[in-house]
Write a protein that holds these residues in place. Structure first.
Motif, short mmCIF file in Angstrom:
data_model
loop_
_atom_site.label_atom_id
_atom_site.label_comp_id
_atom_site.label_asym_id
_atom_site.label_seq_id
_atom_site.Cartn_x
_atom_site.Cartn_y
_atom_site.Cartn_z
N GLU A 89 0.85 -1.19 0.00
CA GLU A 89 0.00 0.00 0.00
C GLU A 89 0.89 1.24 0.00
O GLU A 89 0.98 1.97 0.98
CB GLU A 89 -0.91 0.00 1.23
CG GLU A 89 -1.85 -1.20 1.28
CD GLU A 89 -2.67 -1.23 2.56
OE1 GLU A 89 -2.19 -0.70 3.61
OE2 GLU A 89 -3.79 -1.77 2.54
N PRO A 90 1.59 1.46 -1.13
CA PRO A 90 2.53 2.59 -1.17
C PRO A 90 1.80 3.91 -1.42
O PRO A 90 0.64 3.94 -1.85
CB PRO A 90 3.42 2.22 -2.36
CG PRO A 90 2.50 1.48 -3.28
CD PRO A 90 1.53 0.73 -2.39
N ASP A 91 2.55 5.01 -1.18
CA ASP A 91 1.97 6.31 -1.51
C ASP A 91 2.18 6.58 -3.00
O ASP A 91 2.77 5.79 -3.73
CB ASP A 91 2.60 7.42 -0.64
CG ASP A 91 4.12 7.47 -0.78
OD1 ASP A 91 4.63 7.11 -1.87
OD2 ASP A 91 4.80 7.86 0.18
N GLU A 107 4.62 0.35 8.07
CA GLU A 107 3.54 -0.22 8.87
C GLU A 107 3.08 -1.54 8.22
O GLU A 107 2.95 -1.62 7.00
CB GLU A 107 2.35 0.75 8.92
CG GLU A 107 2.71 2.12 9.47
CD GLU A 107 1.54 3.10 9.34
OE1 GLU A 107 0.39 2.67 9.52
OE2 GLU A 107 1.80 4.27 9.02
N VAL A 108 2.86 -2.55 9.05
CA VAL A 108 2.43 -3.86 8.54
C VAL A 108 1.30 -4.39 9.41
O VAL A 108 1.39 -4.37 10.64
CB VAL A 108 3.59 -4.88 8.54
CG1 VAL A 108 3.11 -6.23 8.00
CG2 VAL A 108 4.77 -4.37 7.72
N ARG A 109 0.22 -4.84 8.78
CA ARG A 109 -0.88 -5.52 9.47
C ARG A 109 -1.27 -6.73 8.64
O ARG A 109 -0.85 -6.86 7.49
CB ARG A 109 -2.08 -4.58 9.64
CG ARG A 109 -2.59 -3.99 8.35
CD ARG A 109 -3.65 -2.93 8.58
NE ARG A 109 -4.05 -2.29 7.32
CZ ARG A 109 -4.96 -2.76 6.49
NH1 ARG A 109 -5.60 -3.89 6.80
NH2 ARG A 109 -5.25 -2.13 5.38
N ALA A 131 1.24 -4.16 3.72
CA ALA A 131 2.46 -3.43 4.07
C ALA A 131 2.38 -2.01 3.52
O ALA A 131 2.21 -1.81 2.31
CB ALA A 131 3.70 -4.14 3.53
N LYS A 132 2.51 -1.05 4.39
CA LYS A 132 2.53 0.36 3.99
C LYS A 132 3.94 0.89 4.25
O LYS A 132 4.31 1.18 5.38
CB LYS A 132 1.50 1.15 4.81
CG LYS A 132 1.31 2.57 4.33
CD LYS A 132 0.19 3.25 5.12
CE LYS A 132 -0.04 4.67 4.62
NZ LYS A 132 -1.12 5.36 5.38
N PRO A 133 4.76 1.01 3.19
CA PRO A 133 6.17 1.36 3.39
C PRO A 133 6.39 2.79 3.87
O PRO A 133 7.39 3.07 4.54
CB PRO A 133 6.81 1.14 2.02
CG PRO A 133 5.72 0.81 1.08
CD PRO A 133 4.42 0.74 1.81
#
Length: 769
Positions: free
Chosen positions: A43-45, A134-136, A152-154
């Motif tokens: 889930e990158p920006d 961030e990882v969930r 995963a949101k880097p």
């Protein structure tokens, strides 16, 4: 159109897939859930380049633990075999082999720690510069099958702002500072922990080349300051305060001791060395005079007083191993025991292989309707003249016969012969020339005699002599230069039955013509297939073969004008022959790849020759070529050999030009068993028109004359070899009339006659390419 047999096959495959999938679930105990997949969704920006999303996801998925049971098209054969073997099975017997060797136990959802994997992914993202990742995760269960998705949101990637080398002004510090331009850490690049590790290794290598034998990468400290803001870091390179003094000084070589007849049972020893063992500054301890001293010091890169460096260190080891006579090579560096000494004594412990050995080999082979066996016995002396020369003498024999199809007069044959070769671990030349110092070059002298007897047809006597060099330029590039190749072939007795065939088919006479070949050849090989970290690797082999060129020019040979020069009652062959074989391997996963090959060959006969010698011409078909066609049965071009003597089959087709394309998908199925699906295409052609082979000449329409075949196979990856089985069928037959060459609509596995004429089975050793 899919015929009935093909339809049944597809139906059976679907049923097997459904059965395998469902049957694995039924073996689960109450409350157990099978873990079938772990995936990462990034889930990158908006600033994150899209082209990197999928590769990063795949990279992160490789870190998840445990991995689910291996699957093939949704099937889990290893788990299936584990289950059907039953419970409480001994490791012995068929069931034990099936359960513990072929099969694998189920990976359950309870075996997976989501928290552990989340931490693992955060750590990996941090190592590549995503410090605030961030990882969930979430679990989905359907019909007792679980999939865990990690989101995963880097966030923003940190980049290097500045690299500072904090070193003193000593020689040690200057070496590191002077190598700063080679640094892998460059401002503007993303932070990456793996690059930092590689940078430490790079600096260590620079120091090793300057004599710092006792330095190691762990003594380097690269500090990271991530507090400077704007998602940037500063890196500070320095040496740890507790680095030992001996690691910060260069060392020089003192005495060099060589034990060329060392036994592992002796243990390392440095005392009691004879004082009379010195030769040109080296101490050679060889009481039995096993090797000539001059030859044993040839691989040595160090001399007394030399500054230690890693290149010389590894080059000497490589050269000693490359001599081919030592089973083990061990090397020790011992500091001289004196105050403030920066000297190293060097010890080489060389354990020879058995000097003499006898090798016996018997090989059975089959290719469609052709069967046979080969037997060879080789005697090898690994130190023939006390210079690690390898003398090999071999005798061999073989027999091949046809068990089905249209049997021709010369479809079976036997052969026998002998070969002697002598290989020197150096360049034998009147000139002081060595193409490499890193690897051992070799000079080989070889002579060979062979008698080939085609039952009820003819026999051929062939003799050859070769003298040439082989050397490795680096780990990827190899060269082979044959300074002189001499070959003489002549026919012996020819049966009356074969004489009758020659009258009906003059093309066959070329196979029994006398041939004399003399000239050089050269082969270049490039490969990076040993670099396992690469997704794509390649192999290239290209060669040039010449014969009679100088003799032909001197004599002014011209067969068109009747100026033909003979030797031993055979015309001297005059030709130029070149060939290139390119292969590419693409990894599709940890257990699968796509292998592709393109081959091009071209031969041009001139001057003293009308055509190239039969043994130098190209052919197509067989287990390492077009696997849907028997060897020497395709081409040239659209030519179809005429039936002789009521339908006999003559596998002797050859040509001057060859084009071949192959592609094969390879995947590990279980244990030592690998599967393959392949497509082959190609043909051979003549350079000039031949009235006896209409349609054989190469033209701009050559693509319309390509033969195509496809098939499947199994590869058994044994410890010492790969055993290969292939089953192939023709898809396009070039000698059929235009418009009818594609034969897809003729495929009928249910027809016995079709299977007999079109199903080609090959059993071979090693991969086809």
């Amino acid at each position: 159109m899919i015929n009935k047999t093909t339809g049944y096959f597809l139906f059976l495959l679907c049923m097997l897939a459904l059965f395998s999938s469902c049957s694995n679930i039924k073996y689960l105990k109450e409350g157990e859930i099978l873990y079938v997949k772990g995936k990462v969704e990034l889930e990158p920006d908006t600033s994150f380049p899209k082209k990197y999303i999928k590769p990063l996801q795949e990279n992160l998925e490789g870190y998840l633990r445990p991995q689910p049971n291996s699957s093939i098209f949704g099937l889990r054969p290893k788990l299936f075999f584990y289950n059907i073997a039953g419970d409480s099975v001994s490791e012995k017997g068929i069931k034990g082999w099936l359960k513990y060797k072929v099969g694998e136990p189920p990976v359950l959802l309870s075996d997976v720690s989501r928290t552990y994997n989340e931490d693992l992914l955060r750590n990996r993202l941090e190592n590549i510069g995503f410090f605030n990742a961030e990882v969930r995760s979430d679990t989905t269960v359907k019909k007792k099958k679980a999939t865990i998705t990690y989101f995963a949101k880097p966030n923003t990637n940190y980049k290097i702002k500045e690299v500072v080398f904090e070193l003193d002004s000593t020689d040690f510090g200057k070496i590191i500072a002077d190598s700063k331009e080679k640094s892998l850490l460059q401002p503007g690049n993303p932070y990456n922990f793996d690059v930092i590790v590689n940078e430490r290794n790079r600096i260590d290598n620079e120091l090793k080349e300057k004599g710092y034998y006792y330095f190691n990468p762990d003594l380097l400290l690269i500090q990271v300051d991530s507090t400077i803001g704007n998602h940037q870091v500063n890196l500070y390179v320095t040496v740890k305060d507790n680095a030992p003094d001996m690691a910060l000084h260069p060392y020089y070589i003192n005495n060099i001791y060589i034990f060329p007849d060392y036994s592992l049972q002796q243990g390392d020893y440095q005392m009691g060395i004879p004082t009379d063992s010195t030769y040109q500054g080296y101490h050679i301890i060889d009481p039995g005079h096993t090797y000539r001293k001059r030859e044993i010091i040839r691989p040595m890169s160090f001399q007394k007083g030399s500054l230690y460096n890693r290149s010389s260190h590894t080059r000497s080891i490589s050269q000693l191993i490359g001599m081919g006579t030592f089973k083990f090579v061990k090397n020790n560096f011992i500091p001289v025991d004196s105050a403030n000494s920066n000297l190293l004594d060097v010890y080489y412990y060389l354990t020879p292989q058995p000097v003499k050995s006898l090798h016996f080999e018997i090989l059975g082979k089959t290719a469609s309707v052709y069967n046979g066996s080969d037997v060879s016995v080789s005697w090898l002396h690994r130190n023939a003249f006390k210079g690690a020369e390898q003398l090999r003498i071999s005798v061999f024999g073989g027999y091949e016969f046809q068990t089905g199809g249209n049997v021709s007069l010369n479809s079976s044959f036997y052969r026998y012969g002998a070969e002697a070769s002598l290989t020197f671990p150096k360049i034998v030349s009147p000139f002081n020339w060595s193409p490499t110092r890193r690897y051992v070059p070799h000079t080989t002298i070889k002579t060979r005699y062979e008698l080939l007897n085609r039952t009820n047809a003819y026999n051929l006597n062939s003799m050859s002599f070769n003298f040439g060099y082989a050397w490795r330029e680096n780990v990827r590039k190899e060269h082979a230069l044959g300074l002189l190749e001499v070959a003489y072939v002549r026919s012996g007795s020819i049966t009356d039955a074969y004489e009758l065939e020659l009258q009906q088919n003059p093309n066959l006479r070329h196979a029994i013509e006398k041939q004399f070949i003399i000239g050089p050849n050269y082969v270049f090989t490039f490969t990076n297939t040993m670099e396992q970290q690469r997704k794509n690797t390649m192999y290239l082999r290209a060669g040039l073969d010449l014969s009679g060129n100088i003799l032909g020019l001197i004599n002014g040979s011209n067969y068109k004008e009747g100026k033909i020069y003979n030797f031993l009652d055979a015309p001297i062959a005059q030709y130029i022959r070149t060939e290139a074989d390119f292969r590419n391997y693409t990894k599709m996963g940890s257990n699968s790849e796509i292998a592709a090959r393109a081959m091009i060959g071209f031969g041009y006969a001139y001057g003293n020759s009308r055509t190239m010698p039969y043994i130098k011409q190209f052919y197509a078909g067989g287990p390492n070529s077009l696997r849907a066609f028997r060897a020497r049965t395709i081409g040239p071009g659209s030519y179809q050999p005429e039936a002789i003597n009521g339908g006999d089959f003559i596998p002797d087709m050859s040509g001057d030009i060859k084009i071949e394309l192959n592609a094969e998908y390879r995947k590990k199925l279980f244990s030592i068993v690998h599967g393959a699906a392949f497509v082959d295409a190609g043909n051979i052609w003549l350079l000039n028109e031949d009235e006896n082979k209409p349609g054989g000449k190469f033209s701009k329409n050559f693509m319309n004359e390509m033969a195509v075949g496809a098939g499947v196979g199994l590869r058994f990856d044994l410890t010492f070899l790969v055993l290969r089985t292939d089953l192939a069928i023709p898809l396009r037959i070039p000698y059929l009339p235009k418009g009818d060459r594609w034969v897809l609509d003729k495929i009928d596995f249910g027809d016995k006659e079709w299977r007999k004429n079109n199903l080609i089975f090959n059993l071979a050793i090693g991969y086809p390419f």
